[in-house]
Motif scaffolding. Structure first.
Motif, PDB file in Angstrom:
ATOM      1  N   THR A  53       8.483  11.066  -2.776  1.00  0.00           N
ATOM      2  CA  THR A  53       7.044  11.280  -2.892  1.00  0.00           C
ATOM      3  C   THR A  53       6.587  11.053  -4.323  1.00  0.00           C
ATOM      4  O   THR A  53       7.382  11.149  -5.272  1.00  0.00           O
ATOM      5  CB  THR A  53       6.628  12.709  -2.488  1.00  0.00           C
ATOM      6  N   VAL A  54       5.296  10.784  -4.454  1.00  0.00           N
ATOM      7  CA  VAL A  54       4.682  10.702  -5.772  1.00  0.00           C
ATOM      8  C   VAL A  54       3.221  11.104  -5.635  1.00  0.00           C
ATOM      9  O   VAL A  54       2.558  10.738  -4.657  1.00  0.00           O
ATOM     10  CB  VAL A  54       4.808   9.278  -6.366  1.00  0.00           C
ATOM     11  N   ALA A  55       2.744  11.916  -6.577  1.00  0.00           N
ATOM     12  CA  ALA A  55       1.313  12.221  -6.626  1.00  0.00           C
ATOM     13  C   ALA A  55       0.581  10.913  -6.858  1.00  0.00           C
ATOM     14  O   ALA A  55       0.892  10.172  -7.794  1.00  0.00           O
ATOM     15  CB  ALA A  55       1.020  13.225  -7.735  1.00  0.00           C
ATOM     16  N   CYS A  56      -0.405  10.630  -6.026  1.00  0.00           N
ATOM     17  CA  CYS A  56      -0.873   9.257  -5.873  1.00  0.00           C
ATOM     18  C   CYS A  56      -2.387   9.151  -5.961  1.00  0.00           C
ATOM     19  O   CYS A  56      -3.075   9.172  -4.936  1.00  0.00           O
ATOM     20  CB  CYS A  56      -0.374   8.762  -4.514  1.00  0.00           C
ATOM     21  N   PRO A  57      -2.958   9.036  -7.164  1.00  0.00           N
ATOM     22  CA  PRO A  57      -4.382   8.707  -7.261  1.00  0.00           C
ATOM     23  C   PRO A  57      -4.626   7.309  -6.717  1.00  0.00           C
ATOM     24  O   PRO A  57      -3.694   6.504  -6.608  1.00  0.00           O
ATOM     25  CB  PRO A  57      -4.666   8.791  -8.762  1.00  0.00           C
ATOM     26  N   ALA A  58      -5.855   7.013  -6.378  1.00  0.00           N
ATOM     27  CA  ALA A  58      -6.165   5.757  -5.688  1.00  0.00           C
ATOM     28  C   ALA A  58      -5.644   4.535  -6.426  1.00  0.00           C
ATOM     29  O   ALA A  58      -5.157   3.581  -5.802  1.00  0.00           O
ATOM     30  CB  ALA A  58      -7.679   5.661  -5.480  1.00  0.00           C
ATOM     31  N   TRP A  59      -5.738   4.538  -7.752  1.00  0.00           N
ATOM     32  CA  TRP A  59      -5.325   3.364  -8.506  1.00  0.00           C
ATOM     33  C   TRP A  59      -3.820   3.112  -8.447  1.00  0.00           C
ATOM     34  O   TRP A  59      -3.343   2.027  -8.790  1.00  0.00           O
ATOM     35  CB  TRP A  59      -5.777   3.458  -9.958  1.00  0.00           C
ATOM     36  N   MET A  60      -3.022   4.100  -7.987  1.00  0.00           N
ATOM     37  CA  MET A  60      -1.577   3.912  -7.935  1.00  0.00           C
ATOM     38  C   MET A  60      -1.115   3.169  -6.682  1.00  0.00           C
ATOM     39  O   MET A  60       0.029   2.731  -6.590  1.00  0.00           O
ATOM     40  CB  MET A  60      -0.852   5.258  -8.034  1.00  0.00           C
ATOM     41  N   ILE A  61      -2.005   3.018  -5.719  1.00  0.00           N
ATOM     42  CA  ILE A  61      -1.643   2.331  -4.488  1.00  0.00           C
ATOM     43  C   ILE A  61      -1.077   0.938  -4.785  1.00  0.00           C
ATOM     44  O   ILE A  61       0.002   0.562  -4.315  1.00  0.00           O
ATOM     45  CB  ILE A  61      -2.867   2.219  -3.555  1.00  0.00           C
ATOM     46  N   GLY A  62      -1.794   0.183  -5.563  1.00  0.00           N
ATOM     47  CA  GLY A  62      -1.348  -1.162  -5.888  1.00  0.00           C
ATOM     48  C   GLY A  62      -0.092  -1.174  -6.743  1.00  0.00           C
ATOM     49  O   GLY A  62       0.747  -2.069  -6.615  1.00  0.00           O
ATOM     50  N   TYR A  63       0.030  -0.203  -7.609  1.00  0.00           N
ATOM     51  CA  TYR A  63       1.210  -0.112  -8.463  1.00  0.00           C
ATOM     52  C   TYR A  63       2.461   0.078  -7.615  1.00  0.00           C
ATOM     53  O   TYR A  63       3.489  -0.565  -7.829  1.00  0.00           O
ATOM     54  CB  TYR A  63       1.037   1.047  -9.441  1.00  0.00           C
ATOM     55  N   ILE A  64       2.360   0.983  -6.633  1.00  0.00           N
ATOM     56  CA  ILE A  64       3.493   1.231  -5.749  1.00  0.00           C
ATOM     57  C   ILE A  64       3.850  -0.034  -4.981  1.00  0.00           C
ATOM     58  O   ILE A  64       5.031  -0.400  -4.841  1.00  0.00           O
ATOM     59  CB  ILE A  64       3.176   2.379  -4.769  1.00  0.00           C
ATOM     60  N   GLU A  65       2.841  -0.714  -4.483  1.00  0.00           N
ATOM     61  CA  GLU A  65       3.067  -1.932  -3.714  1.00  0.00           C
ATOM     62  C   GLU A  65       3.810  -2.972  -4.550  1.00  0.00           C
ATOM     63  O   GLU A  65       4.703  -3.667  -4.056  1.00  0.00           O
ATOM     64  CB  GLU A  65       1.726  -2.472  -3.232  1.00  0.00           C
ATOM     65  N   GLN A  66       3.439  -3.060  -5.812  1.00  0.00           N
ATOM     66  CA  GLN A  66       4.099  -4.017  -6.694  1.00  0.00           C
ATOM     67  C   GLN A  66       5.531  -3.607  -6.995  1.00  0.00           C
ATOM     68  O   GLN A  66       6.468  -4.405  -6.872  1.00  0.00           O
ATOM     69  CB  GLN A  66       3.336  -4.156  -8.005  1.00  0.00           C
ATOM     70  N   LYS A  67       5.718  -2.377  -7.408  1.00  0.00           N
ATOM     71  CA  LYS A  67       7.025  -1.950  -7.906  1.00  0.00           C
ATOM     72  C   LYS A  67       8.041  -1.712  -6.790  1.00  0.00           C
ATOM     73  O   LYS A  67       9.248  -1.894  -6.996  1.00  0.00           O
ATOM     74  CB  LYS A  67       6.876  -0.689  -8.761  1.00  0.00           C
ATOM     75  N   SER A  68       7.574  -1.304  -5.621  1.00  0.00           N
ATOM     76  CA  SER A  68       8.513  -1.094  -4.510  1.00  0.00           C
ATOM     77  C   SER A  68       8.922  -2.406  -3.858  1.00  0.00           C
ATOM     78  O   SER A  68      10.018  -2.516  -3.289  1.00  0.00           O
ATOM     79  CB  SER A  68       7.893  -0.170  -3.453  1.00  0.00           C
ATOM     80  N   GLY A  69       8.050  -3.388  -3.904  1.00  0.00           N
ATOM     81  CA  GLY A  69       8.390  -4.698  -3.374  1.00  0.00           C
ATOM     82  C   GLY A  69       8.459  -4.749  -1.856  1.00  0.00           C
ATOM     83  O   GLY A  69       8.042  -3.827  -1.152  1.00  0.00           O
ATOM     84  N   ASP A  70       9.031  -5.822  -1.355  1.00  0.00           N
ATOM     85  CA  ASP A  70       9.068  -6.053   0.084  1.00  0.00           C
ATOM     86  C   ASP A  70       9.809  -4.956   0.846  1.00  0.00           C
ATOM     87  O   ASP A  70       9.471  -4.652   1.993  1.00  0.00           O
ATOM     88  CB  ASP A  70       9.735  -7.405   0.382  1.00  0.00           C
ATOM     89  N   SER A  71      10.809  -4.370   0.219  1.00  0.00           N
ATOM     90  CA  SER A  71      11.595  -3.353   0.925  1.00  0.00           C
ATOM     91  C   SER A  71      10.795  -2.089   1.218  1.00  0.00           C
ATOM     92  O   SER A  71      11.177  -1.295   2.075  1.00  0.00           O
ATOM     93  CB  SER A  71      12.826  -2.979   0.093  1.00  0.00           C
ATOM     94  N   GLY A  72       9.677  -1.908   0.521  1.00  0.00           N
ATOM     95  CA  GLY A  72       8.874  -0.715   0.752  1.00  0.00           C
ATOM     96  C   GLY A  72       7.845  -0.875   1.852  1.00  0.00           C
ATOM     97  O   GLY A  72       7.257   0.110   2.310  1.00  0.00           O
ATOM     98  N   LYS A  73       7.608  -2.108   2.292  1.00  0.00           N
ATOM     99  CA  LYS A  73       6.565  -2.364   3.282  1.00  0.00           C
ATOM    100  C   LYS A  73       6.841  -1.623   4.584  1.00  0.00           C
ATOM    101  O   LYS A  73       7.919  -1.738   5.165  1.00  0.00           O
ATOM    102  CB  LYS A  73       6.448  -3.861   3.557  1.00  0.00           C
ATOM    103  N   GLY A  74       5.869  -0.827   5.007  1.00  0.00           N
ATOM    104  CA  GLY A  74       6.001  -0.068   6.238  1.00  0.00           C
ATOM    105  C   GLY A  74       6.785   1.212   6.086  1.00  0.00           C
ATOM    106  O   GLY A  74       6.810   2.041   7.016  1.00  0.00           O
ATOM    107  N   ASN A  75       7.426   1.409   4.929  1.00  0.00           N
ATOM    108  CA  ASN A  75       8.148   2.656   4.674  1.00  0.00           C
ATOM    109  C   ASN A  75       7.289   3.669   3.928  1.00  0.00           C
ATOM    110  O   ASN A  75       7.492   4.874   4.045  1.00  0.00           O
ATOM    111  CB  ASN A  75       9.420   2.377   3.875  1.00  0.00           C
ATOM    112  N   TRP A  76       6.331   3.167   3.139  1.00  0.00           N
ATOM    113  CA  TRP A  76       5.414   4.059   2.445  1.00  0.00           C
ATOM    114  C   TRP A  76       4.267   4.466   3.364  1.00  0.00           C
ATOM    115  O   TRP A  76       3.813   3.690   4.204  1.00  0.00           O
ATOM    116  CB  TRP A  76       4.834   3.382   1.208  1.00  0.00           C
TER     117      TRP A  76
END
Length: 440
Positions: free
Chosen positions: A282-305
């Motif tokens: 988990t991570v405390a997630c303000p709206a602007w962090m959505i894109g950051y997570i998408e970038q840093k987690s990469g393809d392996s995070g798709k559908g897992n977050w």
């Protein structure tokens, strides 16, 4: 909010956030440490050139707003002066405000600096409250930029309403519920309940994973939901007596002294790698962090977050734009500032880079990119953040708000979390640092 080295969240999140359907001066073009951009792509001869001073990535150029405005106003040429770091940007702004020259026509102000601007620089800015319908903005957002005598020196751009982003795959392996509404109910109303979920997670945590990225992120999230921070409404320092600070510190200490934290410093490379390697759930997630997570987690995070409502409504981040009186084209600058922050334009910036609007009437029309919606398990992202934004309490910031916060997170909490000091020792270390900050 800014990161521990006070980089703009816009900068660190920008590349990724462009996939989502989402706080220096460089008074003249050659003074920006990141370069300036002439939005017209030409030399602007025969036109009025308006400069917009920002830090990080505000998204106005990226979402095509400058080009759109210049088409609507053929006599206007827009040049954006960008500086990456707020700790470089704001001192330059202050120097030029005091000199009465060199300011940009439209000047960005980060939330951590807005109180200083209101209390010490209000006479250097146009009262925009006379130019706009203030009801367009969230009340608490307006309050942050309003002087005691009612002058509004800045128009709200984005806000940072809070949620919890979590890995469904890791929750499932730990034997916990994965449904966002179920989880939101479990920790609703109290960040201590969120920590309790963390304790459950750690009982069957997948190998090599932790519940949360850092105690500091929990601290910032919890503090963002309190009515008291480091200053009271009259500008008095109250950090050591603040109920908001105490509650946030206590919950952070419950994380720092447990085994549930990955002990990472946000925005450092190991933190980025933690996303990529699924090291925390988990991570405390303000709206602007959505894109950051998408970038840093990469393809392996798709559908897992996935995304769930936070324990309490909270804000982390956000900015304003004002019009310095020293500008050469005050009338035109006011018109541009009004247009850039109008609900329709804020929605366009959100569509490009997920900067969440401070204008509630835009919420119904916000549309995340389809790829981002899929990445976060079809979570109702806009509804979750909008519900938080509308109920965030008014918070008062002070002139030393940022360094006080850094002392508590980057000194006090890290002493406990990474060096094994006791909570009282961490508090004392932060206290000594804050004394230096305040010149005591």
């Amino acid at each position: 909010m800014r990161t521990s080295i006070r980089r703009s969240h816009r900068l660190v999140a920008f590349t990724a956030v462009a996939a989502l359907a989402t706080g220096l001066l460089a008074g003249c073009a050659n003074d920006s440490d990141d370069g300036s951009s002439d939005a017209s792509g030409g030399n602007g001869k025969g036109k009025i050139t308006l400069t917009v001073g920002t830090f990080g990535v505000f998204g106005y150029k990226q979402s095509g707003l400058y080009d759109e405005y210049m088409k609507l106003h053929p006599d206007i040429n827009i040049k954006e002066n960008v500086t990456t770091r707020t700790d470089v940007y704001w001192p330059k702004v202050l120097t030029r405000l005091q000199a009465g020259s060199g300011t940009d026509d439209v000047q960005a102000i980060e939330v951590g600096n807005i109180t200083e601007a209101v209390q010490t620089q209000a006479d250097k800015f146009v009262d925009l409250g006379k130019e706009v319908d203030k009801s367009q903005w969230l009340d608490w957002k307006n309050a942050q930029a309003t002087t005691k005598d009612g002058k509004l020196i800045g128009l709200g751009t984005d806000v940072g309403p809070m949620a919890i982003c979590y890995r469904k795959d890791l929750f499932k392996k730990a034997g916990l519920p994965t449904d966002r509404e179920t989880l939101a109910k479990e920790w609703k109303g109290d960040w201590a309940k969120y920590v309790d979920v963390g304790k459950q997670y750690m009982k069957k945590a997948p190998d090599g994973t932790k519940f949360v990225d850092s105690a500091s992120s929990v601290y910032n999230a919890a503090l963002g939901g309190g009515s008291e921070r480091y200053y009271d409404k009259d500008g008095n320092v109250i950090w050591d007596k603040s109920t908001g600070v105490k509650k946030a510190w206590d919950v952070a200490m419950s994380v720092a002294t447990s085994d549930m934290s990955a002990k990472l410093k946000q925005f450092d490379k190991p933190w980025d790698q933690g996303f990529a390697n699924a090291k925390f759930a988990t991570v405390a997630c303000p709206a602007w962090m959505i894109g950051y997570i998408e970038q840093k987690s990469g393809d392996s995070g798709k559908g897992n977050w996935d995304v769930a409502a936070a324990p309490t409504a909270a804000n982390w981040g956000g900015s304003f734009i004002g019009v310095p009186k020293a500008g050469k084209h005050q009338k035109e600058a006011i018109a541009l500032a009004k247009w850039l922050t109008a609900p329709a334009q804020q929605a366009k910036v959100f569509a490009k880079q997920a900067s969440f609007p401070s204008t509630p009437s835009a919420y119904a029309s916000l549309k995340p990119a389809a790829d981002t919606t899929a990445y976060f398990s079809n979570a109702p992202i806009t509804q979750i953040f909008a519900a938080s934004a509308k109920t965030i309490p008014v918070q008062y910031f002070g002139t030393k708000d940022q360094p006080i916060n850094s002392a508590l997170t980057d000194v006090g909490i890290l002493q406990v979390e990474q060096k094994g000091k006791s909570p009282s020792q961490g508090w004392d270390a932060a206290k000594n640092e804050i004394k230096d900050v305040l010149g005591q």
